[in-house]
Write a protein that holds these residues in place. Sequence first.
Motif, short mmCIF file in Angstrom:
data_model
loop_
_atom_site.label_atom_id
_atom_site.label_comp_id
_atom_site.label_asym_id
_atom_site.label_seq_id
_atom_site.Cartn_x
_atom_site.Cartn_y
_atom_site.Cartn_z
N ILE A 127 0.83 -1.21 0.00
CA ILE A 127 0.00 0.00 0.00
C ILE A 127 0.86 1.26 0.00
CG2 ILE A 127 -1.67 1.34 1.32
CD1 ILE A 127 -2.81 -1.32 2.34
N ASP A 128 1.83 1.31 0.93
CA ASP A 128 2.63 2.53 1.06
C ASP A 128 3.65 2.66 -0.06
OD1 ASP A 128 1.31 3.38 3.36
OD2 ASP A 128 2.55 2.13 4.64
N GLY A 129 4.11 1.52 -0.59
CA GLY A 129 5.01 1.58 -1.74
C GLY A 129 4.32 2.18 -2.95
N ALA A 130 3.07 1.79 -3.17
CA ALA A 130 2.30 2.36 -4.28
C ALA A 130 2.04 3.85 -4.06
CB ALA A 130 0.98 1.61 -4.43
N ARG A 131 1.78 4.23 -2.80
CA ARG A 131 1.57 5.63 -2.46
C ARG A 131 2.83 6.46 -2.78
NH1 ARG A 131 -1.43 8.05 1.83
NH2 ARG A 131 -1.73 5.98 2.73
N PHE A 132 3.98 5.93 -2.41
CA PHE A 132 5.24 6.64 -2.63
C PHE A 132 5.50 6.81 -4.13
CE2 PHE A 132 9.95 6.79 -2.89
CZ PHE A 132 10.16 7.92 -2.10
N GLU A 133 5.31 5.77 -4.89
CA GLU A 133 5.57 5.85 -6.34
C GLU A 133 4.61 6.82 -7.02
OE1 GLU A 133 6.06 2.23 -8.43
OE2 GLU A 133 7.61 1.45 -7.07
N ARG A 134 3.33 6.83 -6.58
CA ARG A 134 2.37 7.78 -7.15
C ARG A 134 2.79 9.21 -6.83
NH1 ARG A 134 -1.55 4.16 -5.27
NH2 ARG A 134 -1.98 5.52 -3.49
N PHE A 191 6.82 14.41 -10.86
CA PHE A 191 7.50 14.38 -12.17
C PHE A 191 6.58 14.95 -13.25
CE2 PHE A 191 8.52 12.21 -16.17
CZ PHE A 191 9.86 12.59 -16.32
N GLU A 192 5.33 14.51 -13.26
CA GLU A 192 4.38 14.97 -14.27
C GLU A 192 4.11 16.47 -14.15
OE1 GLU A 192 1.07 12.51 -13.43
OE2 GLU A 192 1.93 10.71 -14.37
N ASP A 193 4.19 17.01 -12.93
CA ASP A 193 3.95 18.43 -12.71
C ASP A 193 5.20 19.27 -12.94
OD1 ASP A 193 1.37 17.78 -12.09
OD2 ASP A 193 1.59 17.98 -9.92
N GLY A 194 6.30 18.64 -13.31
CA GLY A 194 7.52 19.36 -13.63
C GLY A 194 8.36 19.77 -12.44
N VAL A 195 8.03 19.28 -11.25
CA VAL A 195 8.83 19.61 -10.08
C VAL A 195 10.14 18.83 -10.07
CG1 VAL A 195 8.86 19.64 -7.54
CG2 VAL A 195 6.73 20.13 -8.77
N ILE A 196 10.06 17.56 -10.52
CA ILE A 196 11.23 16.68 -10.59
C ILE A 196 11.64 16.53 -12.05
CG2 ILE A 196 12.06 14.32 -10.22
CD1 ILE A 196 10.15 14.10 -7.87
N GLU A 197 12.93 16.65 -12.33
CA GLU A 197 13.44 16.43 -13.69
C GLU A 197 13.73 14.96 -13.94
OE1 GLU A 197 15.75 20.50 -14.94
OE2 GLU A 197 16.91 19.03 -13.80
N ASP A 198 14.23 14.27 -12.95
CA ASP A 198 14.58 12.85 -13.08
C ASP A 198 14.58 12.25 -11.69
OD1 ASP A 198 15.29 10.44 -14.18
OD2 ASP A 198 17.41 10.92 -14.43
#
Length: 476
Positions: free
Chosen positions: A301-308, A314-321
């Motif tokens: 459960i928490d692993g999926a939460r972290f990946e989401r 990333f999708e919002d452009g806050v993270i480059e990689d």
Amino acid sequence: MLHDTQTAEGARNACLSALASRFSASALLAGEEIPERNLQDSSFLPPVRPLAVVRPDTAEGVADAMRICAEHGVPVVPQGGLTGLAGGARPIEGAVVVSLERFTGIEEIDPDSATITVRAGTPLETVQRAADEAGFLIALDLGARGSCQIGGNLATNAGGNRVIRYGMAKEMVLGLEYVLPDGTLVTGLNKMLKNNAGFDLKQLFLGSEGTLGIITRAVLRLYPKPGCTHAAICGLASYADVTELLSRARRGLGPMLSAFEVMWPDYWEAATVRVRGVRAPINGPHGFYVLVEMQGLDAEIDGARFERWIETAFEDGVIEDAAVAQSTADITAFWRTRDAAGEFVTFLGAHAAFDIGLPVPVMDIFAAACREKLATALPDVLSLFYGHIADGNMHVVALIPGAASQPMSEIDAIVYDQVRAFGGTVSAEHGIGLKKRKYLRYTRTEAEMSLMARLKRALDPANLLNPGKVLEAEPE
């Protein structure tokens, strides 16, 4: 003057004789018997040979050593694992070192109260292992875990990697036993989370760096062992993105957020290129590198939460990689990038190291200003910036590569002047010791300085316990 010298020498000889009557030959070392390790801590200050080293194996032994020294007017310097960077455990000539290295062990784990009672000389890693085997977690964690001692951790109010979730070392202490400068043993091994019966005396000794008392035992809070740990190394373009990611982590991961470590590009290059055995988990270059760790309850459960959470940033452009850990080995490898700072002395040589605190919004502005000031004064300087950041703690490393000696005083003055200019603190988690005592006024008001001196005089009127540490002048 000659009479005073003879009187002092007579007092020291009498003290040694009294200590020899109380302690065995293996517990009392003097002269050339004193090991090299007891002549200094990890502060890069020159070694000093003390009058003697006493190594009690009981709390009563610590109290007896302090009482004997007090009776003869001989100063005492407490020592733990000698991993301190500020000179707090460095010996003083003519003083007796009281080392806690033989007073080790776990005395009790109480699963119902969720507490562990430990002796001060116990290495932090030993405490962590005992808690883990009992199904619990000790919240405190830092790079020197294998050699630092829990008493020293508490005496300096250590911070470490997970302050953002669990707080500083003092937050985990419920009860404390300590020896006062006159040799009185005070036992307050409280195990209750709620206990408002009078003054909270233990707080006087947590963070006092062995100047008010010598910690001998502690009752520490235990926390539930995490069911899973997840981590990622992220590349970001700007410091604005770093603070945005931190805000998202606080909202999206909540109390499960256990670490948020930020590394500027200069640090990242030094850690992943110059330190042998450290690999960069993501390609660069990026403006900033962030290690995010989350401790959850359920791996699925928490692993999926972290990946989401990572994917959304990333999708919002806050993270480059980003690289997300897929195993415990990956998490260890990610932390190696951050813990590489502990190996800089091997791969970069002697350097000036700073543990400072700043308001989070100004950290990058401070780094730019500090880098510029250092480069102007010392054109060949290499300066590196990194830290926990979310708890307001930044570390700075500065050196002139290849120099036969480092201009430590000049570097100190530049960095601490900038800390004062930006409204920060000269010590976030390492303490004041000897190295930072002249800069303590950059952080504390005159009223606070006066109050600290009054506390020192009240508990240690003869100024015998770790004299000259923390406070620049002897208390009047």
